[in-house]
Scaffold this motif. Sequence first.
Motif, PDB file in Angstrom:
ATOM      1  N   GLY A 238     -43.016  46.655 -36.182  1.00 43.95           N
ATOM      2  CA  GLY A 238     -41.938  47.236 -35.911  1.00 43.95           C
ATOM      3  C   GLY A 238     -40.755  46.268 -35.434  1.00 43.95           C
ATOM      4  N   ARG A 239     -41.109  45.508 -34.509  1.00 43.90           N
ATOM      5  CA  ARG A 239     -40.267  44.362 -34.024  1.00 43.90           C
ATOM      6  C   ARG A 239     -41.108  43.357 -34.010  1.00 43.90           C
ATOM      7  NH1 ARG A 239     -39.075  43.102 -28.437  1.00 43.90           N
ATOM      8  NH2 ARG A 239     -40.076  44.910 -27.767  1.00 43.90           N
ATOM      9  N   THR A 240     -40.254  41.946 -34.245  1.00 45.42           N
ATOM     10  CA  THR A 240     -41.043  40.581 -34.128  1.00 45.42           C
ATOM     11  C   THR A 240     -40.270  39.701 -33.072  1.00 45.42           C
ATOM     12  OG1 THR A 240     -41.810  40.691 -36.220  1.00 45.42           O
ATOM     13  CG2 THR A 240     -41.675  38.523 -35.349  1.00 45.42           C
ATOM     14  N   VAL A 241     -41.063  39.215 -32.311  1.00 42.57           N
ATOM     15  CA  VAL A 241     -40.323  38.358 -31.212  1.00 42.57           C
ATOM     16  C   VAL A 241     -40.926  36.861 -31.576  1.00 42.57           C
ATOM     17  CG1 VAL A 241     -40.302  37.820 -28.715  1.00 42.57           C
ATOM     18  CG2 VAL A 241     -40.233  40.340 -29.553  1.00 42.57           C
ATOM     19  N   LEU A 242     -40.038  35.885 -31.718  1.00 39.80           N
ATOM     20  CA  LEU A 242     -40.180  34.563 -31.819  1.00 39.80           C
ATOM     21  C   LEU A 242     -40.044  33.881 -30.511  1.00 39.80           C
ATOM     22  CD1 LEU A 242     -38.312  33.961 -35.191  1.00 39.80           C
ATOM     23  CD2 LEU A 242     -40.783  34.540 -34.997  1.00 39.80           C
ATOM     24  N   GLY A 349     -36.916  31.760 -38.150  1.00 40.25           N
ATOM     25  CA  GLY A 349     -35.831  32.515 -37.885  1.00 40.25           C
ATOM     26  C   GLY A 349     -34.952  32.489 -39.212  1.00 40.25           C
ATOM     27  N   PHE A 350     -34.914  31.105 -39.739  1.00 37.19           N
ATOM     28  CA  PHE A 350     -34.094  31.164 -41.103  1.00 37.19           C
ATOM     29  C   PHE A 350     -34.529  32.104 -42.066  1.00 37.19           C
ATOM     30  CE2 PHE A 350     -32.857  29.506 -45.044  1.00 37.19           C
ATOM     31  CZ  PHE A 350     -31.727  28.701 -45.003  1.00 37.19           C
ATOM     32  N   SER A 368     -32.157  43.876 -35.842  1.00 41.14           N
ATOM     33  CA  SER A 368     -32.813  44.239 -34.594  1.00 41.14           C
ATOM     34  C   SER A 368     -34.133  44.195 -34.686  1.00 41.14           C
ATOM     35  CB  SER A 368     -32.395  45.689 -33.955  1.00 41.14           C
ATOM     36  OG  SER A 368     -32.871  46.607 -35.147  1.00 41.14           O
ATOM     37  N   SER A 369     -34.831  43.915 -35.969  1.00 46.38           N
ATOM     38  CA  SER A 369     -36.456  43.757 -35.823  1.00 46.38           C
ATOM     39  C   SER A 369     -37.040  42.432 -35.631  1.00 46.38           C
ATOM     40  CB  SER A 369     -36.773  43.984 -37.259  1.00 46.38           C
ATOM     41  OG  SER A 369     -36.315  43.300 -38.234  1.00 46.38           O
ATOM     42  N   VAL A 370     -36.081  41.214 -35.587  1.00 55.03           N
ATOM     43  CA  VAL A 370     -36.402  39.909 -35.094  1.00 55.03           C
ATOM     44  C   VAL A 370     -35.625  39.268 -33.997  1.00 55.03           C
ATOM     45  CG1 VAL A 370     -36.843  37.761 -36.019  1.00 55.03           C
ATOM     46  CG2 VAL A 370     -37.218  39.566 -37.503  1.00 55.03           C
ATOM     47  N   SER A 371     -36.166  38.958 -33.073  1.00 52.49           N
ATOM     48  CA  SER A 371     -35.347  38.330 -32.092  1.00 52.49           C
ATOM     49  C   SER A 371     -36.050  36.846 -31.857  1.00 52.49           C
ATOM     50  CB  SER A 371     -35.070  39.138 -30.889  1.00 52.49           C
ATOM     51  OG  SER A 371     -36.677  39.404 -30.222  1.00 52.49           O
ATOM     52  N   ALA A 375     -37.166  29.315 -24.774  1.00 51.17           N
ATOM     53  CA  ALA A 375     -36.481  27.956 -25.053  1.00 51.17           C
ATOM     54  C   ALA A 375     -35.962  27.810 -26.227  1.00 51.17           C
ATOM     55  CB  ALA A 375     -37.655  26.735 -24.634  1.00 51.17           C
ATOM     56  N   ALA A 376     -36.816  28.531 -27.288  1.00 51.86           N
ATOM     57  CA  ALA A 376     -36.242  28.473 -28.801  1.00 51.86           C
ATOM     58  C   ALA A 376     -34.827  28.878 -28.821  1.00 51.86           C
ATOM     59  CB  ALA A 376     -37.301  29.125 -29.629  1.00 51.86           C
ATOM     60  N   ALA A 377     -34.526  30.058 -28.032  1.00 51.12           N
ATOM     61  CA  ALA A 377     -33.258  30.484 -28.251  1.00 51.12           C
ATOM     62  C   ALA A 377     -32.210  29.393 -27.248  1.00 51.12           C
ATOM     63  CB  ALA A 377     -33.242  31.718 -27.424  1.00 51.12           C
TER      64      ALA A 377
END
Length: 483
Positions: A238-242, A349-350, A368-371, A375-377
């Motif tokens: 439902g949601r992915t967090v990188l 992310g790309f 909104s499904s990927v954030s 440190a990567a942000a």
Amino acid sequence: MNEPVSFFWNGRPVAGQAGESLAAALWRAGIRTTASTRKRHRPLGPSGSFIAGCLAGVDGRPNTRLDRVFLAEPVRATEQNTWPSPRFDLLRAARLLPARLVYGGFEHGAFAPRHPRLFTAWERLLAFLAGVGDATHVEEGPLPQGRRIAVDVLVVGGGVAGRTAANAAVAEGRSVALVSLSREPGSFARAVGADLPALDPRVDIFSRTEVFGIYRKGGLVAAAPFDPRQGALVFTPGRTVLALGRRSIPPLVRGNHLPGVVDAHFALALAADAGVALGRRVVVVGTGAETAIATRLKNAGANVVAVASVGKLQSILGRNAVTGAVLDRRIACDCLVHAGPWRADPGLGFQAMAEGLGQLGTSTDAGSSVSVIGAAATAPDSLLLPERLDADAYVCPCMDVTVGEVLHRIREGETDLEVLKRLTSCGMGPCQGFPCWEMLAAVVAKAAPQAAQAVPRPSHRAPRRAITVAQAAGLHGLVEPDR
């Protein structure tokens, strides 16, 4: 992990320890050169930065990463891209070729015949000379069957940010899966002294697994375990967090490809995790973290003889391996560790954006499904280039692309990164653009600053390394095609 396990490297027996990677076992045995560059056959070794230095044949399986094979039983590993054998490699004569002769690759050269049949034979010869594996290898046994996993939240990365996000999602009553490259999620963060929160036992952990593709704007995420005998995974989150963290970018100086040049991640994995001596004399350079990394390495038993800003590094000395570094003075060493500049790999992310030209934007472009968190942000570090670029420094050793070749193209009037990528093949090898495109962009920005401001980033396409053909075949029937 102290139980002895013997294996073979290029036909010779080598002693290793159960549980350690082949890369660590070879390093422990004093073997650092494990591969060569594509065209000029210059020596490469495991570095944590350039993937090609870690590729070898293992038990007949080509292009296997030595840092992702863990000893449990005897195996046979062989250096690739050699002829007639690794022990007597006539292709090393290519090191005598002037760099300019192979700009763009042999396939772009003026020597290519024009007749269709002759050109076909020429292409086969080039594939043999530049190949990194025997494509005729056939896996025995059943295909590793894939799995489809529905989950509320998928977290990629097991450092502080990833663990915190996973725990928070579980606390909200959501089902959570966490994918980590390490056996123990957050091993690098732990090695540098970070205070890692304990993972909630309800988090489903997939360790030693790499996410290789994000599709349908985050609606489908694919991953593969390091062990090729295990099936690939398809998550429908439902949601992915990188929470991928950042890696150190190699210094853009002469000798940056040499066996013995390693990034902080790989150095700590060797010294702190595997208990392997990095070398007799170690130099650590960086952009602020070098002192802390050097302290950790010293505590693990490394003999660190110099610590300095990477901006002071003028060149790395050596012909077949590191023999020294030139800072404000010449320092004898056999290992150089770089700890910065730090950048996040933007590939996943790309992919999540999946619209338009696919050029990079903010994480919100993926919906909104990927954030992207942690440190990567953060904003990427600026690459500290020497005042005068050395034409012999490698931008992409996997494909034998040097600073000199990039400058040659810039002088011809080309500054678009996508076009430069195609002309030089930079980032089109196993690295899939990271860190090579970071270095390519830095060279363009320095040599043609006005043009570089409007340069779009080349496209990162799935799959991102990781998956074998057998694992991909095992996904049959688990993913419905787009219509």
